[in-house]
Design an enzyme around this catalytic site. Structure first.
Site, PDB file in Angstrom:
ATOM      1  N   ASN A 129      78.204 -41.025  -0.953  1.00  0.00           N
ATOM      2  CA  ASN A 129      77.730 -39.778  -0.200  1.00  0.00           C
ATOM      3  C   ASN A 129      79.271 -38.705  -0.149  1.00  0.00           C
ATOM      4  OD1 ASN A 129      75.060 -39.696   0.125  1.00  0.00           O
ATOM      5  ND2 ASN A 129      75.431 -41.639   1.777  1.00  0.00           N
TER       6      ASN A 129
ATOM      7  N   HIS B  79      68.398 -44.710  -1.707  1.00  0.00           N
ATOM      8  CA  HIS B  79      67.196 -45.304  -1.460  1.00  0.00           C
ATOM      9  C   HIS B  79      66.163 -44.641  -0.378  1.00  0.00           C
ATOM     10  CE1 HIS B  79      70.494 -47.350   1.055  1.00  0.00           C
ATOM     11  NE2 HIS B  79      69.995 -46.481   1.596  1.00  0.00           N
TER      12      HIS B  79
ATOM     13  N   HIS C 299      68.581 -36.717   0.576  1.00  0.00           N
ATOM     14  CA  HIS C 299      68.295 -36.528   2.027  1.00  0.00           C
ATOM     15  C   HIS C 299      67.390 -35.245   2.475  1.00  0.00           C
ATOM     16  CE1 HIS C 299      72.142 -39.217   2.720  1.00  0.00           C
ATOM     17  NE2 HIS C 299      71.240 -39.816   2.124  1.00  0.00           N
TER      18      HIS C 299
ATOM     19  N   TYR D 135      70.582 -31.659   9.453  1.00  0.00           N
ATOM     20  CA  TYR D 135      70.536 -31.017   8.304  1.00  0.00           C
ATOM     21  C   TYR D 135      69.701 -29.694   8.694  1.00  0.00           C
ATOM     22  CZ  TYR D 135      71.216 -35.359   5.928  1.00  0.00           C
ATOM     23  OH  TYR D 135      71.783 -36.543   5.398  1.00  0.00           O
TER      24      TYR D 135
END
Length: 488
Positions: A149, A171, A201, A258
């Site tokens: 990341n 994943h 994500h 986010y």
């Protein structure tokens, strides 16, 4: 089959062991060579002992080498896997600590938000060094599998600027599908068929079928709200499902950072998170988890080594994509998964240059993505906010333009919901100065940033966050593990 796989950042011991055993579950791959490389000689030797034990215990011809010389490890490699964390836990602690001074409360901070953006600034110059080595010394046409990341930023830089055949792997989709299968009462996740598409994500289950039967929003909401565990652990995620009409791949804690709505007021944060585990929204949760995991591994290494002496159980091969991709490319056995690649029309309502995560099939001809997918407008809008931040962040990391970096952070959804432009400008200065040793592209900007900090009048606070837990000691971890075992 005999070929070479290089793993950069192999000192991520647990993850490297998983990838290694997964790959050896493929019968044709027992004669491959694994070349491990890491900056830490100590970590390298620990993981090499573990992998050597697996090889000898299973009487395999597999070869394992370990070196701190990256080019040596990459020489002749057909596949290069990256799971690096540039700056380690020291830099990561600043990714969490400094934004808290400005009221920005992150659970993970490794994708976007203030921490994820700075993480990308540290990673991208190193990713480009990897790509240079791959072009120069790896097998011609070598494939780069990036697990590190911030996924989208790293993959974006490797494809556009590194000029290497790259795929980003995560994943989150698999874990989200497992949750959905469980709440719907499936006997196995394999009963669930789905299309999941978006960006890493922030990927969305846009189509769901259980044993061929279409699953709609209302049924899924009811199933999650009736689940005794997920109804508490995934409150924010369920709220987004109700409003957007589709479920997100990402955990409650990740998703919360986010978006601009759930973590901007300290008194609101605790309504949406669950403290039973770090992944459900705890302040700095992944930093605490990573610190405890590292301490635990160092102390319990003999037990990890002992477990490596057990036979490889192919039935326990994980759902991490890497081994399945390699199997498909080398044997032609088709694999369906979700991959991070440049969009170029795969998702119709996201930009062509963005790194998207979407379904694809792998065989001898490579990774073949399903194109022409349109995601719901609300999902696209949320993804677009992150894509714009990612694009600016990548360009800032390449150019060393600190003003562009500040604009990227300013446009982050959560940062923008909490901090003023003046606060953002100072926060970025503070983070760049604190992490200067990992940010060579900003060397010329550091002196001026220090001068601005010395004269700044922006007030900060000493704040641990809305939901912080202390790092547990080894004795505490051991006692909790024993208690849990006894309860079971």
């Amino acid at each position: 089959m005999s070929f070479k796989i290089a793993i950069i950042g192999a000192g991520s011991v647990g993850f490297t062991k998983k990838l290694f055993t997964d790959i050896l579950c493929v019968p044709e791959f027992q004669d491959v060579e694994f070349a491990l490389t890491d900056m830490s000689e100590h970590n390298l030797q620990m993981i090499k002992q573990i992998l050597d034990t697996i090889v000898s215990s299973n009487k395999l011809p597999t070869r394992v080498t370990a070196t701190t010389n990256r080019r040596e490890a990459l020489t002749g490699a057909r596949y290069v896997i990256s799971c690096v964390r540039v700056g380690g836990l020291e830099a990561y602690a600043d990714d969490i600590r400094i934004p808290l001074k400005y009221g920005i409360d992150q659970c993970v901070g490794d994708t976007i938000c203030a921490g994820g953006i700075l993480y990308g600034q540290r990673n991208i110059p190193v990713i480009l060094d990897f790509c240079k080595d791959i072009r120069e010394v790896a097998e011609p046409g070598a494939k780069f599998l990036n697990y590190a990341n911030p996924m989208a930023m790293n993959t974006w830089a490797a494809i556009e600027y590194g000029k290497v055949d790259t795929v980003g792997l995560c994943h989150g989709v698999q874990h989200g599908a497992e949750q959905i299968a469980e709440v719907l009462g499936a006997k196995s996740p394999s009963e669930l068929d789905y299309i999941c598409s978006g960006i890493n994500h922030q990927t969305w289950f846009v189509d769901l079928k259980l044993n061929g039967r279409k699953i709609g929003k209302d049924e899924l909401v009811a199933a999650f709200e009736a689940h005794p565990v997920f109804s508490q652990q995934e409150k924010l995620r369920i709220d987004v499902l109700k409003r957007f009409g589709v479920y997100s791949t990402e955990s409650n804690g990740h998703l919360s950072e986010y978006l601009p709505w759930y973590r901007k007021r300290p008194d609101e944060i605790t309504k949406w998170i669950d403290m039973s585990d770090w992944i459900h929204g705890e302040t700095g949760g992944y930093l605490r988890h990573s610190t405890e995991t590292r301490n635990w591994f160092e102390t319990e290494f003999p037990q990890f080594l002992e477990s490596a002496s057990k036979p490889i159980d192919r039935a326990k091969r994980s759902n991490e994509h890497a081994s399945h991709i390699l199997e498909a490319l080398e044997t032609g056995r088709v694999y369906r998964g979700h991959f991070n690649l440049k969009n170029n029309g795969i998702i119709t309502n996201l930009p062509a240059d963005a790194i998207i995560e979407s379904p694809g099939f792998v065989d001898r001809f490579g990774i073949n993505m399903v194109s022409g997918i349109t995601i719901p407008e609300a999902c696209a809008a949320t993804c677009m906010a992150s894509i714009n931040v990612q694009r600016m962040s990548v360009h800032a990391a390449i150019s060393g333009d600190i003003d562009l970096l500040k604009l990227a952070v300013l446009h982050d959804p959560l940062v923008g919901a909490v901090a003023t432009p003046e606060e953002v400008w100072q926060m970025v200065d503070e983070m760049v100065v604190a992490q200067a040793r990992w940010l060579p592209q900003y060397a010329d900007a550091i002196p001026a940033a220090k001068e601005r900090l010395a004269k700044s009048t922006v007030k900060t606070r000493d704040w641990a966050g809305a939901a912080r837990r202390n790092v547990r000691s080894i004795d505490e971890l051991r006692a909790e593990k024993a208690a849990l075992k006894q309860a079971v």
